[in-house]
Design a protein around this motif. Structure first.
Motif, PDB file in Angstrom:
ATOM      1  N   ASN A   6       0.783  -1.278  -0.105  1.00 61.32           N
ATOM      2  CA  ASN A   6      -0.067   0.082   0.063  1.00 61.32           C
ATOM      3  C   ASN A   6       0.860   1.419  -0.011  1.00 61.32           C
ATOM      4  O   ASN A   6       0.364   2.395   0.311  1.00 61.32           O
ATOM      5  CB  ASN A   6      -0.832  -0.145   1.282  1.00 61.32           C
ATOM      6  N   ASP A  79      -2.026   4.267   4.790  1.00 62.08           N
ATOM      7  CA  ASP A  79      -3.375   3.911   5.774  1.00 62.08           C
ATOM      8  C   ASP A  79      -3.660   5.828   6.217  1.00 62.08           C
ATOM      9  O   ASP A  79      -2.671   6.580   6.314  1.00 62.08           O
ATOM     10  CB  ASP A  79      -3.089   3.129   6.796  1.00 62.08           C
ATOM     11  N   ASP A  82      -1.244   6.775   8.844  1.00 58.81           N
ATOM     12  CA  ASP A  82       0.180   6.527   8.731  1.00 58.81           C
ATOM     13  C   ASP A  82       1.066   7.967   8.676  1.00 58.81           C
ATOM     14  O   ASP A  82       0.543   9.011   8.087  1.00 58.81           O
ATOM     15  CB  ASP A  82       0.657   5.810   7.606  1.00 58.81           C
ATOM     16  N   LYS A 198      -6.906   8.991  -1.272  1.00 57.04           N
ATOM     17  CA  LYS A 198      -6.592   8.440   0.022  1.00 57.04           C
ATOM     18  C   LYS A 198      -7.129   9.475   1.114  1.00 57.04           C
ATOM     19  O   LYS A 198      -7.030  10.654   0.900  1.00 57.04           O
ATOM     20  CB  LYS A 198      -5.368   8.297   0.345  1.00 57.04           C
ATOM     21  N   TRP A 200      -6.531  11.046   4.533  1.00 59.41           N
ATOM     22  CA  TRP A 200      -5.514  11.041   5.651  1.00 59.41           C
ATOM     23  C   TRP A 200      -6.032  11.989   6.995  1.00 59.41           C
ATOM     24  O   TRP A 200      -6.649  12.946   6.616  1.00 59.41           O
ATOM     25  CB  TRP A 200      -4.202  11.863   5.058  1.00 59.41           C
TER      26      TRP A 200
END
Length: 204
Positions: A6, A79, A82, A198, A200
Motif C-alpha cells: 500500500n 493508511d 500513517d 486517500k 489522511w
C-alpha cells in the motif's frame, strides 16, 4: 511511485527541478506550503521553471512554480493514520529560519502544509500530477515524534545544486502525522490515467 503493498513513495529528481534541461523528463516535487509550530511560516522564496505547464495541470499554472523547496523523497504507507515523511532542499534563508526556531523548545508541533509532485508518463508522453493535497488545499498535521524526539531536521552544511552552479541549498527533513480530529483528501497517480484517492486523518 513505489506501489509495493500500500506504499505511496516517490523519489524525486530535485536537481532536475532546480535546473531543468530542455527535452529531459523526470519526477519533480515541490514543498508548496509550510506554516505553524509556533510561528515558523516558511516563505516561497524559490522560483523554478514549470516543466508541465499545460491545461492538464490543476494545482498550479504558469511558466514558473514558486515554492519553499524541492522535494527529494516522499514516503507514505497509505493508511489514514500513517505518517508522511518528506525530505526537501530549501534556501539558506529558510534553513536559517528553521534552525532558529528549532533552537527553542517546540511547544506546539501543529502545522499546515502542502506538497506537489509531478511526473512524466513515458507511454502516453504526458506530464501528470502524481501527488498533492486535494481537499482542502493544505493538510493539517503535527510533527511526529520517535522515542521522544520530534522528527524535524535541517542540515547545517549546504549541498550544491550542480557542479556548474555554485548555489547551495540545505536539506530539510520532517515527518508528520494527521492533526487530531482533522482529515484531508490526498490524490496520487502513477500514470496519466491512473488515480488513487486517500483520506489522511480521522476527522471528528
Amino acid at each position: 511511485m513505489d506501489g509495493n503493498r500500500n506504499h505511496l513513495n516517490f523519489s524525486c529528481d530535485w536537481r532536475f527541478g532546480f535546473n531543468l534541461q530542455a527535452g529531459l523528463k523526470g519526477t519533480v516535487g515541490y514543498l508548496l506550503d509550510w506554516s505553524g509550530c509556533g510561528g515558523l511560516n516558511l516563505k516561497k522564496d524559490i522560483e523554478v521553471w514549470n516543466p508541465f505547464n499545460n491545461s492538464g495541470q490543476k494545482v498550479v499554472s504558469g511558466r514558473t512554480i514558486k515554492c519553499i523547496g524541492l522535494i527529494e523523497d516522499f514516503r507514505y504507507e497509505g493508511d489514514p493514520s500513517d505518517p508522511i515523511r518528506i525530505k526537501a532542499y530549501v534556501s539558506k534563508g529558510t534553513a536559517a529560519d528553521i534552525r532558529s526556531r528549532l533552537g527553542r523548545p517546540l511547544t506546539n508541533p501543529r502545522l499546515k502544509l502542502a506538497w506537489y509532485i509531478i511526473s512524466f508518463d513515458e507511454i502516453d508522453k504526458l506530464w501528470f500530477e502524481a501527488a498533492y493535497v486535494k481537499n482542502p488545499k493544505t493538510a493539517e498535521a503535527s510533527i511526529d515524534s520517535t522515542g521522544g524526539d520530534l522528527q524535524i531536521f535541517v542540515d547545517s552544511q549546504a549541498t550544491r545544486i550542480s557542479d556548474t552552479l555554485d548555489i547551495g541549498v540545505f536539506g530539510f527533513e520532517f515527518q508528520v502525522v494527521p492533526a487530531s480530529k482533522k482529515k484531508c483528501t490526498l490524490e496520487f497517480a502513477n500514470g496519466s490515467k491512473l488515480r488513487l484517492v486517500k483520506q489522511w486523518g480521522a476527522g471528528q
